[in-house]
Design a protein around this motif. Structure first.
Motif, mmCIF file in Angstrom:
data_model
loop_
_atom_site.group_PDB
_atom_site.id
_atom_site.type_symbol
_atom_site.label_atom_id
_atom_site.label_comp_id
_atom_site.label_asym_id
_atom_site.label_seq_id
_atom_site.Cartn_x
_atom_site.Cartn_y
_atom_site.Cartn_z
ATOM 1 N N TYR A 4 0.865 -1.178 0.000
ATOM 2 C CA TYR A 4 0.000 0.000 0.000
ATOM 3 C C TYR A 4 0.897 1.221 0.000
ATOM 4 O O TYR A 4 1.772 1.352 0.847
ATOM 5 C CB TYR A 4 -0.949 -0.027 1.201
ATOM 6 C CG TYR A 4 -1.840 -1.241 1.143
ATOM 7 C CD1 TYR A 4 -2.954 -1.250 0.314
ATOM 8 C CD2 TYR A 4 -1.525 -2.392 1.841
ATOM 9 C CE1 TYR A 4 -3.758 -2.376 0.219
ATOM 10 C CE2 TYR A 4 -2.322 -3.520 1.752
ATOM 11 C CZ TYR A 4 -3.435 -3.506 0.933
ATOM 12 O OH TYR A 4 -4.222 -4.613 0.829
ATOM 13 N N ASP A 7 0.343 6.616 3.006
ATOM 14 C CA ASP A 7 -0.005 6.791 4.407
ATOM 15 C C ASP A 7 -0.962 7.982 4.428
ATOM 16 O O ASP A 7 -0.579 9.092 4.074
ATOM 17 C CB ASP A 7 1.269 7.089 5.197
ATOM 18 C CG ASP A 7 1.023 7.404 6.653
ATOM 19 O OD1 ASP A 7 -0.142 7.561 7.056
ATOM 20 O OD2 ASP A 7 2.002 7.519 7.394
ATOM 21 N N THR A 27 -13.158 -0.580 7.267
ATOM 22 C CA THR A 27 -12.685 -1.938 6.960
ATOM 23 C C THR A 27 -13.636 -2.667 6.018
ATOM 24 O O THR A 27 -13.194 -3.505 5.231
ATOM 25 C CB THR A 27 -12.469 -2.779 8.240
ATOM 26 O OG1 THR A 27 -13.678 -2.837 8.988
ATOM 27 C CG2 THR A 27 -11.358 -2.204 9.082
ATOM 28 N N ARG A 32 -6.729 -2.552 2.920
ATOM 29 C CA ARG A 32 -5.643 -1.838 3.589
ATOM 30 C C ARG A 32 -4.784 -2.819 4.366
ATOM 31 O O ARG A 32 -5.135 -3.964 4.526
ATOM 32 C CB ARG A 32 -6.191 -0.765 4.522
ATOM 33 C CG ARG A 32 -6.641 -1.295 5.878
ATOM 34 C CD ARG A 32 -8.034 -1.890 5.828
ATOM 35 N NE ARG A 32 -8.385 -2.500 7.106
ATOM 36 C CZ ARG A 32 -8.751 -3.749 7.212
ATOM 37 N NH1 ARG A 32 -8.769 -4.538 6.159
ATOM 38 N NH2 ARG A 32 -9.099 -4.247 8.362
ATOM 39 N N ASN A 33 -3.653 -2.302 4.893
ATOM 40 C CA ASN A 33 -2.845 -3.119 5.781
ATOM 41 C C ASN A 33 -2.617 -2.459 7.133
ATOM 42 O O ASN A 33 -1.955 -3.011 7.972
ATOM 43 C CB ASN A 33 -1.502 -3.484 5.143
ATOM 44 C CG ASN A 33 -0.565 -2.318 5.027
ATOM 45 O OD1 ASN A 33 -0.961 -1.162 5.167
ATOM 46 N ND2 ASN A 33 0.685 -2.598 4.751
ATOM 47 N N LEU A 35 -4.741 0.379 9.938
ATOM 48 C CA LEU A 35 -5.812 1.329 10.232
ATOM 49 C C LEU A 35 -5.790 1.650 11.717
ATOM 50 O O LEU A 35 -5.790 0.745 12.547
ATOM 51 C CB LEU A 35 -7.177 0.756 9.860
ATOM 52 C CG LEU A 35 -8.399 1.568 10.311
ATOM 53 C CD1 LEU A 35 -8.426 2.935 9.643
ATOM 54 C CD2 LEU A 35 -9.683 0.807 10.019
ATOM 55 N N PHE A 48 -4.302 5.579 8.009
ATOM 56 C CA PHE A 48 -4.680 4.480 7.132
ATOM 57 C C PHE A 48 -3.659 4.317 6.016
ATOM 58 O O PHE A 48 -3.208 5.306 5.444
ATOM 59 C CB PHE A 48 -6.045 4.862 6.545
ATOM 60 C CG PHE A 48 -6.759 3.811 5.773
ATOM 61 C CD1 PHE A 48 -7.242 2.673 6.374
ATOM 62 C CD2 PHE A 48 -6.993 3.985 4.423
ATOM 63 C CE1 PHE A 48 -7.946 1.726 5.656
ATOM 64 C CE2 PHE A 48 -7.696 3.046 3.695
ATOM 65 C CZ PHE A 48 -8.178 1.906 4.312
ATOM 66 N N HIS A 49 -3.269 3.088 5.699
ATOM 67 C CA HIS A 49 -2.396 2.814 4.552
ATOM 68 C C HIS A 49 -3.257 2.233 3.433
ATOM 69 O O HIS A 49 -3.939 1.227 3.633
ATOM 70 C CB HIS A 49 -1.302 1.821 4.918
ATOM 71 C CG HIS A 49 -0.337 2.347 5.924
ATOM 72 N ND1 HIS A 49 0.657 1.574 6.468
ATOM 73 C CD2 HIS A 49 -0.200 3.577 6.485
ATOM 74 C CE1 HIS A 49 1.364 2.301 7.316
ATOM 75 N NE2 HIS A 49 0.851 3.520 7.351
ATOM 76 N N THR A 50 -3.209 2.872 2.265
ATOM 77 C CA THR A 50 -4.071 2.483 1.156
ATOM 78 C C THR A 50 -3.428 2.871 -0.170
ATOM 79 O O THR A 50 -2.481 3.653 -0.199
ATOM 80 C CB THR A 50 -5.452 3.165 1.286
ATOM 81 O OG1 THR A 50 -6.293 2.756 0.213
ATOM 82 C CG2 THR A 50 -5.344 4.671 1.286
#
Length: 83
Positions: A4, A7, A27, A32-33, A35, A48-50
């Motif tokens: 991902y 950030d 979620t 994502r990995n 949150l 959040f990582h996306t």
């Protein structure tokens, strides 16, 4: 390189959902990995990582007033460049 790339952080003022409800909404709707959701109805912080930070920010706007948005490119950071 990270799976991902972005950030993404934001504050949500006047959040219409509780911390638990907002975490579940995110979620349920986003891959994502990482949150982190914290706060209360007055002020909620999301980290959040996306790969789709704009979609997350647009989605958060459904639940309150969004501000202090930070989007950092983690791949660039890992190469020692500005994120």
């Amino acid at each position: 390189m990270s799976e991902y790339h972005f950030d993404t952080q934001a504050l949500v003022e006047g959040c219409l959902l509780s911390e638990i409800q907002l975490r579940k909404q995110i979620t349920d709707h986003f891959v994502r990995n990482s949150l982190t959701v914290g706060g209360d109805n007055e002020l909620m912080k999301i980290h959040f990582h996306t790969n789709h930070p704009g979609k997350l920010i647009d989605y958060l706007a459904n639940w309150g007033d969004i501000f202090d948005v930070v989007i950092e490119n983690m791949d660039r950071q890992s190469r020692g460049e500005k994120g």
